[in-house]
Motif scaffolding. Structure first.
Motif, short mmCIF file in Angstrom:
data_model
loop_
_atom_site.label_atom_id
_atom_site.label_comp_id
_atom_site.label_asym_id
_atom_site.label_seq_id
_atom_site.Cartn_x
_atom_site.Cartn_y
_atom_site.Cartn_z
N PRO A 25 -3.46 20.84 1.38
CA PRO A 25 -2.06 20.22 1.73
C PRO A 25 -2.27 19.69 3.39
N THR A 26 -3.03 20.37 4.03
CA THR A 26 -3.16 19.84 5.57
C THR A 26 -4.28 18.86 5.86
N HIS A 27 -5.18 18.22 4.65
CA HIS A 27 -6.12 17.32 4.95
C HIS A 27 -5.56 15.99 4.52
N PRO A 28 -5.84 14.81 5.24
CA PRO A 28 -5.43 13.50 4.70
C PRO A 28 -6.45 13.23 3.56
N PHE A 29 -6.03 12.27 2.59
CA PHE A 29 -6.79 11.78 1.60
C PHE A 29 -6.94 10.16 1.72
N PHE A 30 -8.06 9.94 1.16
CA PHE A 30 -8.43 8.35 0.90
C PHE A 30 -8.59 8.14 -0.57
N ALA A 31 -8.10 7.19 -1.19
CA ALA A 31 -8.43 6.60 -2.60
C ALA A 31 -8.58 5.14 -2.47
N TYR A 32 -9.78 4.61 -3.07
CA TYR A 32 -10.15 3.30 -3.08
C TYR A 32 -10.08 3.07 -4.64
N VAL A 33 -8.86 2.61 -5.13
CA VAL A 33 -8.52 2.15 -6.71
C VAL A 33 -8.94 0.61 -6.65
N ALA A 34 -9.69 0.34 -7.66
CA ALA A 34 -10.09 -1.13 -7.96
C ALA A 34 -10.39 -1.11 -9.24
N PRO A 35 -9.24 -1.62 -9.99
CA PRO A 35 -9.38 -1.90 -11.49
C PRO A 35 -10.16 -3.10 -11.87
N TYR A 36 -10.71 -3.14 -12.80
CA TYR A 36 -11.52 -4.45 -13.22
C TYR A 36 -10.56 -5.60 -13.41
N ALA A 37 -9.56 -5.54 -14.05
CA ALA A 37 -8.56 -6.38 -14.33
C ALA A 37 -8.03 -7.41 -13.23
N LEU A 120 4.62 9.81 -0.10
CA LEU A 120 4.86 8.51 -0.12
C LEU A 120 5.24 8.09 1.46
N ALA A 121 6.33 8.78 2.17
CA ALA A 121 6.27 8.20 3.39
C ALA A 121 5.46 8.31 4.48
N ASN A 122 4.43 9.13 4.01
CA ASN A 122 3.26 9.44 5.04
C ASN A 122 1.87 8.93 4.72
N THR A 123 1.84 7.86 3.80
CA THR A 123 0.88 7.27 3.33
C THR A 123 0.57 5.82 3.36
N TYR A 124 -0.33 5.21 3.78
CA TYR A 124 -0.39 3.81 3.69
C TYR A 124 -1.01 3.06 2.53
N ILE A 125 -0.27 2.07 2.11
CA ILE A 125 -0.76 1.47 0.77
C ILE A 125 -1.08 0.09 1.00
N LEU A 126 -2.33 -0.32 0.86
CA LEU A 126 -2.91 -1.56 0.98
C LEU A 126 -3.19 -2.27 -0.52
N PHE A 127 -2.31 -3.44 -0.69
CA PHE A 127 -2.60 -3.84 -1.98
C PHE A 127 -3.23 -5.39 -1.81
N ALA A 128 -4.61 -5.47 -2.19
CA ALA A 128 -5.19 -7.04 -1.99
C ALA A 128 -6.32 -7.08 -3.02
N SER A 129 -6.95 -8.16 -2.74
CA SER A 129 -7.89 -8.45 -3.79
C SER A 129 -9.15 -8.78 -3.28
N ASP A 130 -10.29 -9.35 -4.05
CA ASP A 130 -11.45 -9.41 -3.53
C ASP A 130 -11.82 -11.01 -3.16
N ASN A 131 -11.38 -11.98 -4.12
CA ASN A 131 -11.22 -13.29 -3.94
C ASN A 131 -10.31 -13.95 -4.57
N GLY A 132 -9.95 -15.14 -4.23
CA GLY A 132 -9.12 -16.23 -5.12
C GLY A 132 -9.85 -16.88 -6.34
N PHE A 133 -8.99 -17.57 -6.92
CA PHE A 133 -9.43 -18.11 -8.35
C PHE A 133 -8.98 -19.42 -8.66
N HIS A 134 -9.61 -20.38 -8.95
CA HIS A 134 -9.25 -21.67 -9.49
C HIS A 134 -9.14 -21.89 -10.84
N GLN A 135 -8.24 -22.51 -11.54
CA GLN A 135 -8.04 -22.98 -12.79
C GLN A 135 -7.38 -24.42 -13.12
N GLY A 136 -8.64 -25.47 -12.88
CA GLY A 136 -8.13 -26.76 -12.96
C GLY A 136 -7.93 -27.46 -11.96
#
Length: 268
Positions: A25-37, A120-136
């Motif tokens: 409870p007194t330690h920070p945590f870090f999660a790197y969550v990377a779905p394949y989709a 939640l109020a004590n956590t940074y959430i970064l939502f990002a991606s690895d690359n863009g994608f062209h289609q047409g």
């Protein structure tokens, strides 16, 4: 269905958060969550496979351009997309949209878990991606690796303590900035070999007096069908890597400038 990868990752990440808060409870945590989709083959969860039946890939002004005389030779030599190619592209676009529904649910699950654990109020959430994608765009089938906008730009949304709601940062940031940012949040100095700069000033509503004026653009060329792994032995490339590394794209180096322009030099 119970083994659908995005759902499995979502459950494991939520469990990690709950165990971290409960056991440490007194330690920070870090999660790197990377779905394949939504990477190919972009298989959706069974509950989502009937969504977006009439959706097609966006027909942007650059879609299947009729006049590419202002483009490099490798684009000029690309034939216009035919009906079969466009149908395949639309099919993949629908599957990518469908597969992202489970990613949306993953994000909701993790936010709800943070809320229920009081973090939640004590956590940074970064939502990002690895690359863009062209289609047409520019007559190019689905893929990446070009110097065009569709491939260069990736999302980055952040929420957390002290982050101004609704603020948009126009300065250039890049995925190399994450490590320095995480170190800054942790109150430690990143190692000298770490690239990038901390984004914390932006997250506090401040703009650094000095910031980058350009980003490196680089494409080393398409896959040869083999790659050398860490043990220096050759192995076949993943077929999805071959799909993403579209053949015919000339190797290039370039700069993306802060005024929105790109300067690119091809090997040719």
């Amino acid at each position: 269905e119970k083994d659908y990868l995005t759902d499995v990752i979502s459950a494991k990440a939520a469990d990690f958060i709950r165990r971290s808060v409960s056991q440490y409870p007194t330690h920070p945590f870090f999660a790197y969550v990377a779905p394949y989709a939504p990477h190919s083959p972009a298989t959706p969860a069974p509950r989502h496979e009937n969504l977006f039946k009439d959706t097609i890939a966006p027909r942007t002004p650059a879609f299947n351009e009729s006049d590419v005389s202002d483009k490099p030779n490798w684009v000029q030599s690309t034939a216009p997309l035919d009906a079969v190619q466009i149908d395949d592209m639309d099919r993949l676009y629908r599957k990518r949209r469908q597969s992202l529904m489970a990613v949306d649910e993953l994000v909701q699950n993790l936010v709800n878990t943070l809320q229920s654990t009081g973090e939640l109020a004590n956590t940074y959430i970064l939502f990002a991606s690895d690359n863009g994608f062209h289609q047409g765009q520019h007559r190019l089938e689905s893929g990446k690796d070009t110097a065009y906008e569709e491939d260069l730009i990736v999302p980055l949304s952040v929420r957390g303590p002290g982050v101004p709601a609704g603020r948009v940062v126009v300065q250039y940031t890049a995925n190399v900035d994450y490590a320095a940012t995480f170190a800054d949040i942790a109150g430690i100095r990143p190692a000298a070999f770490v690239d990038g700069r901390s984004l914390m000033p932006f997250l506090k509503g401040q703009t650094p007096t000095s910031w980058r004026q350009a980003l490196l653009l680089e494409h080393k060329g398409g896959s040869s069908g083999q790659r050398r792994d860490a043990s220096s032995t050759w192995e076949p490339s993943d077929p999805f890597e071959l799909q993403a590394s579209q053949p015919g794209i000339e190797p290039f180096l370039g700069l993306r400038l802060a005024d929105g322009r790109s300067y690119v030099e091809y090997d040719t």
